[in-house]
Design an enzyme around this catalytic site. Structure first.
Site, PDB file in Angstrom:
ATOM      1  CE  LYS A   1      -0.389   8.687  -0.428  1.00 45.60           C
ATOM      2  NZ  LYS A   1      -0.441   8.622   1.292  1.00 45.60           N
TER       3      LYS A   1
ATOM      4  CE  LYS B   1      -5.621   4.413   6.570  1.00 49.01           C
ATOM      5  NZ  LYS B   1      -4.678   4.190   6.271  1.00 49.01           N
TER       6      LYS B   1
ATOM      7  CE  LYS C   1      -2.617   2.156  -1.706  1.00 43.05           C
ATOM      8  NZ  LYS C   1      -2.422   2.299  -0.195  1.00 43.05           N
TER       9      LYS C   1
END
Ligand code: AQP
Length: 330
Positions: A114, A198, A195
């Site tokens: 991230k 959202k 993956k």
């Protein structure tokens, strides 16, 4: 006999995806009767990365609770609550931070992944696995159902709990992760080695649980596959097809092996895609209908208020024990 405890959550960081359903909600549904389940909405985790519109967090929080209910999670079996409404999460996280090593947090792969996406990284992104440890340990949680991406964080929670227990006596229950056998890592439809998320940049790669039938069919039709033309399961060389077969097996509720057998010899990706889209639409339609009923009522707030009361009672008692053991107070 008291039931064992389960705790898990989904962040209100975007619209829920098929990945969240396969990796989390499906397991909650399976386990809700067996365990005393705490299903919380970790809104504090959501601000560890920049949010374009903070007003959306509260809106998504309510939506998420309505989706839990619409999927069939039962407020008589589950305690639903919002993390930021239970102050002990923050309070315990601070203490746990002081017992966590920098090297441990440096190894967290979610942080590595991230932090590459953003220019200025807040400290919260680095320390949030410790907040997650507090989330888990406050409730004497026995099991934590998670997708593969979160397994490392549960292992860290175990490590911290052991360390504190060794120093102060048996304060915490040591939690176990439960990883689904199929669907632990549903991939992005456009980038099938990544993956499904959202907050993915390209919405065509994710199917959202509230997508319309047309949107679902369009996204599955456009899913990236390969030029080989034969359907078989090979995660490394045919990740797009492997992902579609996985999604199919989750939504048909059959083992992956049976899904693979069903398409043996199939040479038209279109046939597989149609079957996958049918299967998702059939599973999501009844949930969506219930969702649009529930979101209009007061049920969501009633359930969240009741959950807050119970969570606060349990969490504040546990925090009080830890606070005294580390030496706080008069
Ligand atoms: N693609 C996935 N396949 C299987 N399980 C998944 N989970 C998430 N994506 C997949 C599981 O869903 C749970 C909730 O995760 P979260 O909301 O705490 O955050 P996340 O893992 O970071 O989920 P997202 O969808 O990728 O959100 P963003 O884009 O905000 O980072 C976890 O159990 C997770 O394993």
């Amino acid at each position: 006999m008291n039931k064992k405890r389960l705790l898990s959550g989904l962040q209100p960081s975007g619209e829920l995806t098929l990945g969240n359903y396969c990796g989390s909600i499906k397991q909650f549904l399976e386990y809700q009767k067996e365990y005393d389940s705490f299903l919380f909405i970790p809104d504090m985790h959501t601000i560890t990365v920049p949010q374009k519109d903070s007003n959306l967090i509260a809106e998504r929080t309510r939506k998420l609770a309505a989706i839990y209910l619409a999927c069939g999670l039962d407020p008589d079996n589950c305690t639903f609550f919002i993390q930021s409404e239970v102050p002990a999460h923050n309070q315990l996280a601070w203490i746990l931070e002081c017992f966590t090593y920098m090297g441990e947090l440096n190894r967290m792969t979610q942080f590595k992944d991230k932090s590459k996406k953003y220019k200025n990284i807040g400290c919260g992104l680095f320390t949030y696995p410790v907040l997650m440890a507090a989330d888990i340990l406050l409730y004497d949680t026995n099991v934590v159902p998670v997708g593969l991406d979160q397994k490392q964080h549960v292992e860290l929670a175990r490590e911290i709990a052991q360390r504190m227990n060794n120093k102060f006596g048996d304060i915490f229950v040591i939690p176990e992760p439960i990883i689904p056998t199929i669907g632990a890592k549903i991939k992005d439809l456009q980038y099938p080695t990544k993956k499904m998320s959202k907050s993915a940049d390209d919405a065509n790669g994710s199917i959202f649980l509230l997508d319309t039938e047309d949107e679902i069919r369009r996204k599955i039709n456009r899913a990236v596959t390969d030029s080989d033309g034969k359907v078989w399961y090979d995660e490394e060389n045919k990740p797009g097809i492997a992902n579609l077969l996985t999604i199919y097996s989750v939504f048909e509720n059959i083992p992956l092996k049976s899904a693979i057998e069903r398409f043996e010899g199939c040479e038209r990706y279109g046939d597989l895609k149609k079957a996958v889209a049918d299967s998702i639409v059939n599973a999501l339609k009844p949930m969506q209908e219930k969702y649009y009923d529930i979101i209009q009522t007061k049920l969501v707030d009633e359930v969240l208020d009741k959950g807050r009361e119970r969570a606060n009672k349990i969490a504040s008692e546990k925090y009080d024990i830890v606070r005294k053991l580390v030496g706080f107070g008069r």
